[in-house]
Design a protein around this motif. Structure first.
Motif, PDB file in Angstrom:
ATOM      1  N   ASP A 102       0.837  -1.199   0.000  1.00  0.00           N
ATOM      2  CA  ASP A 102       0.000   0.000   0.000  1.00  0.00           C
ATOM      3  C   ASP A 102       0.871   1.248   0.000  1.00  0.00           C
ATOM      4  O   ASP A 102       0.369   2.370  -0.089  1.00  0.00           O
ATOM      5  CB  ASP A 102      -1.025  -0.017   1.152  1.00  0.00           C
ATOM      6  CG  ASP A 102      -0.382  -0.101   2.513  1.00  0.00           C
ATOM      7  OD1 ASP A 102       0.853  -0.165   2.591  1.00  0.00           O
ATOM      8  OD2 ASP A 102      -1.121  -0.098   3.518  1.00  0.00           O
ATOM      9  N   SER A 103       2.202   1.049   0.015  1.00  0.00           N
ATOM     10  CA  SER A 103       3.108   2.173  -0.252  1.00  0.00           C
ATOM     11  C   SER A 103       2.815   2.747  -1.641  1.00  0.00           C
ATOM     12  O   SER A 103       3.151   3.902  -1.924  1.00  0.00           O
ATOM     13  CB  SER A 103       4.570   1.720  -0.165  1.00  0.00           C
ATOM     14  OG  SER A 103       4.776   0.572  -0.970  1.00  0.00           O
TER      15      SER A 103
ATOM     16  N   LYS B 162      -1.111  -9.418   2.646  1.00  0.00           N
ATOM     17  CA  LYS B 162      -0.326  -8.992   3.824  1.00  0.00           C
ATOM     18  C   LYS B 162      -1.231  -8.155   4.716  1.00  0.00           C
ATOM     19  O   LYS B 162      -2.062  -7.380   4.217  1.00  0.00           O
ATOM     20  CB  LYS B 162       0.905  -8.196   3.390  1.00  0.00           C
ATOM     21  CG  LYS B 162       1.728  -7.697   4.597  1.00  0.00           C
ATOM     22  CD  LYS B 162       3.135  -7.290   4.231  1.00  0.00           C
ATOM     23  CE  LYS B 162       3.287  -5.910   3.634  1.00  0.00           C
ATOM     24  NZ  LYS B 162       2.768  -4.814   4.456  1.00  0.00           N
TER      25      LYS B 162
HETATM   26  O1  KIV Z   1       3.597  -1.114   1.553  1.00  0.00           O
HETATM   27  C1  KIV Z   1       4.779  -1.495   1.539  1.00  0.00           C
HETATM   28  O2  KIV Z   1       5.557  -1.176   0.639  1.00  0.00           O
HETATM   29  C2  KIV Z   1       5.226  -2.348   2.632  1.00  0.00           C
HETATM   30  C3  KIV Z   1       6.681  -2.706   2.683  1.00  0.00           C
HETATM   31  C4  KIV Z   1       7.460  -1.566   3.166  1.00  0.00           C
HETATM   32  C5  KIV Z   1       6.932  -3.922   3.485  1.00  0.00           C
HETATM   33  O3  KIV Z   1       4.452  -2.721   3.466  1.00  0.00           O
END
Ligand code: KIV
Length: 295
Positions: free
Chosen positions: A60-61, A129
């Motif tokens: 979600d980044s 995740k």
């Molecule tokens: O959203 C993301 O990119 C993440 C990583 C930093 C593990 O959760």
């Protein structure tokens, strides 16, 4: 956009078998580091595929790196599904994991299962995740029972960064380190197949690793974890600024991209582009007929 896909990225050509959950567990057992990177669209997925990484995360980044939100909080399930589906189309080999966005799983186990099922059925993801929070262990258990593999995430959990006091390393006091440990063990116990440790002192991660039976992927958690993950745009320099302390830059693509678009703009303004090499020809007879047709 051109309708002729002459510049489309090359289709993935690497001939490897798709990465499976048992393979990741085996890598941990053998002490072979697991490589994970984020991707959010077809071209970044093709890059991850061709580079031979083990796991791709539609993090979600992406809310910040590709959608321009100020944090990961506003991104919707629909937006994440679109990013995940595009990423799927560029991947064959790495395990594909997508983040359950903030607001898509907290309310109930039913909500979590419905959201996660969409990632699996509509976007073709292998797993989801979930960031540690009050309900994450219970939700993870329900998802695993529903047949959806879950990766946990502890330490700095950006979806709840406000409650954690901002984007800062976690576990720097014994009490907070103990909370992080409890989160990690609860997610492991709930059946997560792997866990991300984000932004915590390396000695804290080292101690925790003694209790972790599932693969742990670190980001700003030192070198004792079973693998590492970085955000695509951070490692390739497709963003302003240097990012968090743990980011290592392997390229400076933003500068390259700006230089490329500037050179194009300059060529258009000075009429150096398009040149004869960039135009299509027509048979002179056809051109004559066309002229006649035009009257
Ligand atoms: O959203 C993301 O990119 C993440 C990583 C930093 C593990 O959760």
């Amino acid at each position: 956009m051109s309708t002729i896909p002459s510049n489309a990225p090359a289709a993935p050509t690497i001939d490897r078998l798709p990465v499976s959950l048992p393979q990741l567990a085996e890598k941990k057992r053998l002490g072979e580091p697991i490589v994970m990177v984020t991707a959010y669209d077809y071209p970044s997925a093709v890059v991850a595929e061709q580079a031979g990484v083990d796991v791709v995360l539609v993090g979600d980044s992406g809310a910040m790196t590709v959608l321009g939100y100020p944090s990961t909080v506003p991104v919707s399930l629909e937006e994440m599904l679109m990013l995940a589906a595009a990423t799927r189309r560029g991947l064959r080999t790495p395990l594909l994991v997508a983040d359950l966005p903030f607001g898509s799983f907290e309310a109930s186990n039913e909500q979590a299962i419905a959201s996660a099922m969409r990632f699996v059925k509509e976007a073709g993801c292998d797993a989801v995740k979930i960031e540690a929070s009050g309900t994450a262990a219970e939700r993870s258990r329900a998802l695993v029972a529903a047949g959806i593999p879950v990766m946990g995430h502890v330490g700095l959990t950006p979806q709840t960064a406000t409650a954690l006091g901002g984007y800062r390393a976690q576990g720097r006091t014994a009490e907070r380190a103990h909370e992080v440990a409890r989160d990690a063990l609860a997610l492991q116990e709930a059946g997560c197949f792997a866990i991300v440790f984000e932004a915590m002192p390396a000695p804290v991660a080292d101690l925790l690793m003694e209790r972790m039976e599932v693969p742990v992927i670190g980001i700003g958690a030192g070198s004792a974890t079973d693998g590492q993950v970085l955000v695509f745009h951070d490692l390739l320099g497709i963003r302003e600024g240097v990012g968090a302390r743990f980011v290592k830059r392997y390229a400076d693509l933003q500068a390259e991209m700006i230089a490329g678009v500037r050179a194009y703009a300059e060529d258009v303004r000075t009429q150096r582009y398009p040149g004869p090499d960039h135009t299509y020809s027509i048979d002179p007879g056809e051109l004559e007929r066309f002229r006649a047709l035009l009257g």
